[in-house]
Write a protein that holds these residues in place. Sequence first.
Motif, mmCIF file in Angstrom:
data_model
loop_
_atom_site.group_PDB
_atom_site.id
_atom_site.type_symbol
_atom_site.label_atom_id
_atom_site.label_comp_id
_atom_site.label_asym_id
_atom_site.label_seq_id
_atom_site.Cartn_x
_atom_site.Cartn_y
_atom_site.Cartn_z
ATOM 1 N N LEU A 55 0.808 -1.303 -0.039
ATOM 2 C CA LEU A 55 0.028 -0.038 0.078
ATOM 3 C C LEU A 55 0.927 1.189 -0.149
ATOM 4 O O LEU A 55 0.472 2.147 -0.666
ATOM 5 N N PRO A 56 1.970 1.409 0.887
ATOM 6 C CA PRO A 56 2.860 2.495 0.608
ATOM 7 C C PRO A 56 3.394 2.831 -0.718
ATOM 8 O O PRO A 56 3.477 3.786 -1.176
ATOM 9 N N ILE A 57 3.825 1.730 -1.311
ATOM 10 C CA ILE A 57 4.190 1.771 -2.805
ATOM 11 C C ILE A 57 3.380 2.352 -3.653
ATOM 12 O O ILE A 57 3.283 3.400 -4.565
ATOM 13 N N GLY A 58 1.891 1.859 -3.230
ATOM 14 C CA GLY A 58 0.776 2.175 -4.226
ATOM 15 C C GLY A 58 0.495 3.924 -4.033
ATOM 16 O O GLY A 58 0.124 4.431 -5.183
ATOM 17 N N VAL A 59 0.573 4.034 -2.804
ATOM 18 C CA VAL A 59 0.116 5.515 -2.526
ATOM 19 C C VAL A 59 1.303 6.308 -3.330
ATOM 20 O O VAL A 59 0.660 7.605 -3.719
ATOM 21 N N GLY A 60 2.431 6.070 -3.052
ATOM 22 C CA GLY A 60 3.605 6.865 -3.535
ATOM 23 C C GLY A 60 3.743 7.052 -4.895
ATOM 24 O O GLY A 60 3.808 8.164 -5.361
ATOM 25 N N LEU A 61 3.165 5.895 -5.786
ATOM 26 C CA LEU A 61 3.028 6.095 -7.246
ATOM 27 C C LEU A 61 1.786 6.740 -7.678
ATOM 28 O O LEU A 61 1.996 7.411 -8.543
ATOM 29 N N ILE B 105 -3.191 3.394 -11.830
ATOM 30 C CA ILE B 105 -2.248 2.269 -12.446
ATOM 31 C C ILE B 105 -1.034 2.040 -11.398
ATOM 32 O O ILE B 105 -0.639 0.759 -10.807
ATOM 33 N N GLY B 106 -0.538 3.292 -10.805
ATOM 34 C CA GLY B 106 0.462 3.185 -9.661
ATOM 35 C C GLY B 106 0.040 2.588 -8.598
ATOM 36 O O GLY B 106 0.587 1.848 -7.675
ATOM 37 N N MET B 107 -1.220 2.876 -8.286
ATOM 38 C CA MET B 107 -1.962 1.871 -6.829
ATOM 39 C C MET B 107 -2.013 0.649 -7.171
ATOM 40 O O MET B 107 -1.723 -0.299 -6.360
ATOM 41 N N TRP B 108 -2.271 0.246 -8.550
ATOM 42 C CA TRP B 108 -2.543 -1.489 -8.707
ATOM 43 C C TRP B 108 -0.923 -1.825 -8.900
ATOM 44 O O TRP B 108 -0.966 -3.161 -8.263
#
Length: 476
Positions: free
Chosen positions: A418-424, A433-436
Amino acid sequence: MDRLGSRRGRTRGAFVQKVRDGLAVELPPMIRLAGPVVLAELGWMGMGLVDTMFVGRLSAEAIGAVGIGHAVFFVTTIAGMGLLLGLDTLISHAFGAGRLDECRKWLRHGIYLALILCPPLMLVCWLAGGQLERIGIEAAVRPEAETYVRLVTLSLPPLLLYTAFRRYLQAQNRTGAIVFALVSANLVNLVVNWLLIFGNLGFPKLGVAGAAWATVISRGWMALVLLLEIVRIDRKLGPEAWRGGWRPERRRFRSLVTLGLPVAGQLILEMGAFATATFLIGRLDPASLAAHQIALNVASLTFMVPLGISSAAAVRVGQAIGRKDPRGAGRAGWSALALGTAFMTVAAVTFVLVPRGILSIFTDQAGVIAVGVVLLWVAAVFQLFDGVQVIATGALRGSGDTRTPMLANLAAHWAIGLPIGVGLCFGLRVGVIGMWIGLSVGLIVAGVLLLWAWSRRVAGMLPECSEVQESLTVEV
């Protein structure tokens, strides 16, 4: 060196042959149990897909409202369902040991627990439906999403009772009524959707609210079908089948909660991550939210197959442990993983090859389809790992380990994915797409962690296997 290499070759060959023999023994009964359970899971998912297809003909906002409503409902009520999943372990162990009286006692306590949980969970769900503005849901989506949540809350009591009834039947290899309940409930859902969403045959035109009423009615039907099946089965056993044992026992509630609480935690963490992603995507444009909801429905549909296999794995592993056959428990888990990975590989290839054809089933809006194609390509990446993590979770649950999946989901989804998705999505402005991509990373990590955990669990069973297997007498 040649002699050493030859010995290693023979050892490796013997190991491979042992694996093949084990799968040959376990795959047929696993398929017989998993097949109907998978059909039941697909039927369960089918209701959500039917809702999406019907409201998809209204607007992108309607699709988003149903998606948000589903997310709010499940993230606030999944704890109740998780607590009842401890019945998988307890009833399958009792059935494997030939204790049908214990199976019935566990069902009674599952019913008691479901009824105790209903009032507080319904209140939480009702209140959560009024908080959508605070979490930033798009104004065009919010009113219908609030209506959907408050109506679908009425389906919670039959849903929890259905969960308890299903665990009881499934743990005893009785799956026919479960399949019938889900297939017939889909027909009920389809007809009521058609009547109430569009106002056909003189019924009121309710739109998204009609989809909510269809869900309430169909879930009530599912619980009724399974209750009638349990009554039918136990009537054959005579009145003594349900004599005694109606008094609630503290130790049984303690066992249910001890096993079920980590399952509830695991489900909250996993589904909560996806629900949080849905809420955050709700801050984007309606087309992105609609594409997310459709792609999530499609990925969830393929997920139903390994989810069904996971339930079968929990039953087969639990039954083997109940009859003191840890080697059989290991075979059950590995055969379930083999089935699930084969299917999810095919699903991934399908997502890559025909994404537009899949999306066009749900909507004809070009903007939604364009975003959805990329989301299905991302989904193709995590299919295999998603199947592995859920099947390993079921196998571990059958063995009595419900804590490890909870910890794995905490690390994989909340500390990494989730942190990666929020950051993207918001930091680098990649959007939905970044969230996915972040969600995909979380599922990959979860799959690797839980496969390792199951391997360790099986290895821990081996010393006991070598001592008891030759003299084992199975009593069913």
